[in-house]
Scaffold this motif. Structure first.
Motif, PDB file in Angstrom:
ATOM      1  N   GLY A   5       0.856  -1.184   0.000  1.00 18.99           N
ATOM      2  CA  GLY A   5       0.000   0.000   0.000  1.00 18.99           C
ATOM      3  C   GLY A   5       0.891   1.231   0.000  1.00 18.99           C
ATOM      4  N   HIS A   6       0.712   2.130   0.978  1.00 18.97           N
ATOM      5  CA  HIS A   6       1.533   3.336   1.028  1.00 18.97           C
ATOM      6  C   HIS A   6       2.818   3.118   1.817  1.00 18.97           C
ATOM      7  N   LEU A   7       3.049   1.892   2.283  1.00 19.28           N
ATOM      8  CA  LEU A   7       4.223   1.644   3.120  1.00 19.28           C
ATOM      9  C   LEU A   7       5.347   1.033   2.319  1.00 19.28           C
ATOM     10  N   VAL A 446       1.674   4.443  19.953  1.00 15.59           N
ATOM     11  CA  VAL A 446       2.296   4.825  18.683  1.00 15.59           C
ATOM     12  C   VAL A 446       1.168   5.016  17.685  1.00 15.59           C
ATOM     13  N   ASN A 447       1.463   5.775  16.666  1.00 18.76           N
ATOM     14  CA  ASN A 447       0.530   5.984  15.557  1.00 18.76           C
ATOM     15  C   ASN A 447      -0.042   4.634  15.131  1.00 18.76           C
ATOM     16  N   ALA A 448      -1.357   4.546  15.109  1.00 18.41           N
ATOM     17  CA  ALA A 448      -2.011   3.251  14.888  1.00 18.41           C
ATOM     18  C   ALA A 448      -1.670   2.630  13.542  1.00 18.41           C
ATOM     19  N   THR A 449      -1.166   3.400  12.606  1.00 17.95           N
ATOM     20  CA  THR A 449      -0.781   2.796  11.324  1.00 17.95           C
ATOM     21  C   THR A 449       0.634   2.208  11.379  1.00 17.95           C
ATOM     22  N   LEU A 450       1.356   2.489  12.441  1.00 12.46           N
ATOM     23  CA  LEU A 450       2.751   2.041  12.527  1.00 12.46           C
ATOM     24  C   LEU A 450       2.843   0.764  13.356  1.00 12.46           C
ATOM     25  N   THR A 451       2.150  -0.288  12.939  1.00 17.92           N
ATOM     26  CA  THR A 451       2.013  -1.449  13.821  1.00 17.92           C
ATOM     27  C   THR A 451       3.337  -2.156  14.078  1.00 17.92           C
TER      28      THR A 451
END
Ligand SMILES: *[C@@H]1O[C@H](CO)[C@@H](O)[C@H](O)[C@H]1NC(C)=O
Ligand SMILES: *[C@@H]1O[C@H](CO)[C@@H](O)[C@H](O)[C@H]1NC(C)=O
Ligand SMILES: *[C@@H]1O[C@H](CO)[C@@H](O)[C@H](O)[C@H]1NC(C)=O
Ligand SMILES: *[C@@H]1O[C@H](CO)[C@@H](O)[C@H](O)[C@H]1NC(C)=O
Ligand SMILES: *[C@@H]1O[C@H](CO)[C@@H](O)[C@H](O)[C@H]1NC(C)=O
Ligand SMILES: *[C@@H]1O[C@H](CO)[C@@H](O)[C@H](O)[C@H]1NC(C)=O
Ligand SMILES: *[C@@H]1O[C@H](CO)[C@@H](O)[C@H](O)[C@H]1NC(C)=O
Ligand SMILES: *[C@@H]1O[C@H](CO)[C@@H](O)[C@H](O)[C@H]1NC(C)=O
Ligand SMILES: *[C@@H]1O[C@H](CO)[C@@H](O)[C@H](O)[C@H]1NC(C)=O
Ligand SMILES: CC(=O)N[C@H]1CO[C@H](CO)[C@@H](O)[C@@H]1O
Length: 456
Positions: A5-7, A446-451
């Motif tokens: 995705g965007h990562l 932490v930012n929830a998208t940075l699992t």
């Protein structure tokens, strides 16, 4: 780098939860040979540098590499950490520390997924820090294949996920090796309790069965938190009712089961994976040595396409299921089994649903064997209503922590033999408490998208 995705999946991202990205400490020592006895220390780190760990002040840590046995009885090198208390309560220099033999839940299947190299030791204040602060030495195997990733001759050591007899061996030999490595602190007959959560609950269940056959001295009982009797049965039940809330997360276990079957029976060669899963496995998961929970980013989106229909019918899968079944044989108690019961499951493991994989189905059969077989073992089962897979650790903490401390202090009343099944409900109903499967903890801020920055 791999785009998700965007990562961008990078090595740095894969090590974000780790104390060190340099894994050279975990290289198998040259003096390892496959003819050694299991339970022998090969390498001892007296004092781990805690700079990059979140270990509470007062506690200290050691790591060891030691010999263990795999599911086929072959000798392998494996790693473990020992978390030392500031002092024991009551301090007793002659009896050594009491031990909590801790079996961790799923962290992954590759070398970097060793909790001894996680900044938070994976379970932080939920278990190891808590036990250390309460005056116990925590002896915690990483399990074979996690940490020490290959033999000195370069052969990869694959982690046999949830392969309870092998994971239980790793527990037993970690304690034997720790006692040999630190005789000033750990006595050969020092008191200990085994504990495990999730995959570790299965490992600890297997350990209690191992204790019935080859007991380690000093054993005072086992605590099983959120264990699964049979992951293959869970998948079969989930496929029968794939829309059940618990079935959706549990179907992701297919990836791990197929990997474990291959670890134990290499000729199986991940045969149950679809080509799409194989592609992700080899080109991303294995290539970047991805651990949980980041691995969910890879396999979560294709949960409906992970496996070929009927994969669980392969003879190797059936052999693995038989080999790793727990709760169907004699065990050494007392055992305290704690499980979450949020509408019949803990969100991933069924508890009291009328299906073969439910904890209570296994327990009822086991209790019958216990009674008819005259085993006289104590099994106390407690279902915590309205709590899920990780939150149940803390919801039940005051129960299991007291249980453990009483056992190692020798102050526990003699356990009642036979089974009991109880249910605990939150005073306030549990409606307003945390509902996610994952723990709710400081690191979750932490930012929830940075699992990848979490550890579960
Ligand atoms: C701690 O982490 C930093 C940054 O990743 C690294 O440079 C350093 O070597 C680590 N220290 C130890 C003792 O592992
Ligand atoms: C490498 O070492 C392992 C563990 O000792 C052993 O099982 C295996 O047979 C060895 N492989 C080779 C190619 O020598
Ligand atoms: C292996 O070597 C280490 C240090 O080099 C030593 O402490 C340990 O006792 C040795 N173990 C065996 C089994 O030879
Ligand atoms: C310390 O441990 C020894 C050996 O287990 C025991 O005999 C002694 O009573 C203990 N002392 C205290 C103060 O608990
Ligand atoms: C999977 O890949 C193999 C090898 O590339 C190929 O032979 C096979 O037909 C593929 N299977 C499917 C279902 O596409
Ligand atoms: C699952 O596989 C089918 C058939 O190969 C394909 O059409 C579909 O896009 C796949 N779904 C996902 C989520 O990859
Ligand atoms: C797998 O076995 C089950 C029963 O054991 C059967 O119902 C199913 O059809 C089999 N699937 C395949 C693809 O062989
Ligand atoms: C149990 O089911 C009810 C009704 O479907 C739902 O509102 C509730 O959130 C569920 N509880 C948990 C813990 O999942
Ligand atoms: C969280 O991280 C994502 C991806 O890096 C970023 O787009 C987003 O703005 C961040 N959110 C917050 C609240 O920092
Ligand atoms: C919010 C919630 O999950 N409530 C459940 C708590 O447990 C009772 C008994 O199992 C259920 O009836 C509630 O639905």
């Amino acid at each position: 780098m791999l785009r998700l995705g965007h990562l961008l999946l990078t090595r740095a991202l894969c090590f974000a939860a780790h104390a060190s990205s340099d894994l050279s400490w975990y290289e198998a020592p040259d003096n390892f040979t496959s003819t050694q006895q299991p339970g022998v220390p090969l390498k001892i780190e007296q004092a781990t540098d805690l700079t990059n760990y979140t270990v509470p002040g007062g506690l200290s840590m050691s790591r060891i590499i030691y010999t263990t046995l795999d599911a086929h009885g072959r000798v392998l090198p494996a790693s473990a950490y020992i978390l030392w208390p500031y002092h024991a309560l009551p301090a007793n220099d002659t009896s050594g520390y009491d031990v909590a033999l801790w079996a961790h839940g799923t962290s992954g299947v590759f070398q970097p997924c060793a909790p001894s190299n996680y900044r938070s030791l994976q379970y932080h204040f939920m278990v190891p820090y808590l036990l250390g602060n309460q005056g116990m030495a925590v002896v915690a195997p990483d399990y074979a294949g996690l940490g020490v990733g290959s033999s000195p001759n370069g052969t990869q050591i694959r982690h046999p996920w949830a392969t309870s007899p092998a994971n239980a061996n790793d527990m037993a030999f970690a304690l034997t090796a720790a006692r040999a490595a630190f005789p000033q602190y750990l006595k050969p007959n020092g008191l200990f309790v085994a504990l495990g959560h999730s995959q570790g609950g299965r490992a600890a269940w297997g350990f209690s069965e191992r204790q019935a056959i080859s007991p380690l001295a000093g054993y005072r009982g086992t605590v099983l938190i959120a264990p699964a009797g049979s992951p293959v049965k869970i998948i079969e039940n989930a496929m029968e009712d794939p829309t059940a809330a618990w079935a959706i997360p549990s179907l992701t276990l297919q990836t791990l089961i197929i990997d474990a079957v291959t670890a134990v029976y290499p000729s199986y060669n991940w045969a149950g994976y679809t080509n799409q899963t194989l592609d992700i496995y080899h080109n991303a998961f294995e290539r970047y040595q991805v651990c949980l929970p980041t691995s969910n980013l890879l396999f979560g989106p294709i949960v409906a396409n992970l496996t070929n229909p009927g994969w669980q019918n392969a003879s190797e899968v059936k052999a693995w299921a038989d080999l790793t079944q727990v709760g169907n044989k004699r065990f050494a108690g007392p055992v305290l089994l704690i499980a979450g019961n949020a509408n019949g499951s803990d969100g991933i493991i069924p508890y009291d649903l009328p299906i073969s994989s439910a904890v209570l189905t296994t327990v009822n059969e086991l209790c019958d064997m216990n009674e008819k077989g005259g085993w006289d073992q104590s099994l106390q089962v407690v279902g915590f209503k309205n709590v899920t897979h990780f939150p149940v650790i803390q919801a039940s903490e005051n129960m299991w922590l007291d249980w453990v401390k009483q056992r190692v202090k020798g102050a526990a009343p003699k356990p009642r033999t036979g089974c009991s099944i109880e249910s605990v409900e939150a005073f306030r109903g549990g409606k307003d408490s945390w509902k996610s499967l994952a723990p709710n903890f400081l690191v979750d801020w932490v930012n929830a998208t940075l699992t990848w920055e979490y550890t579960l």
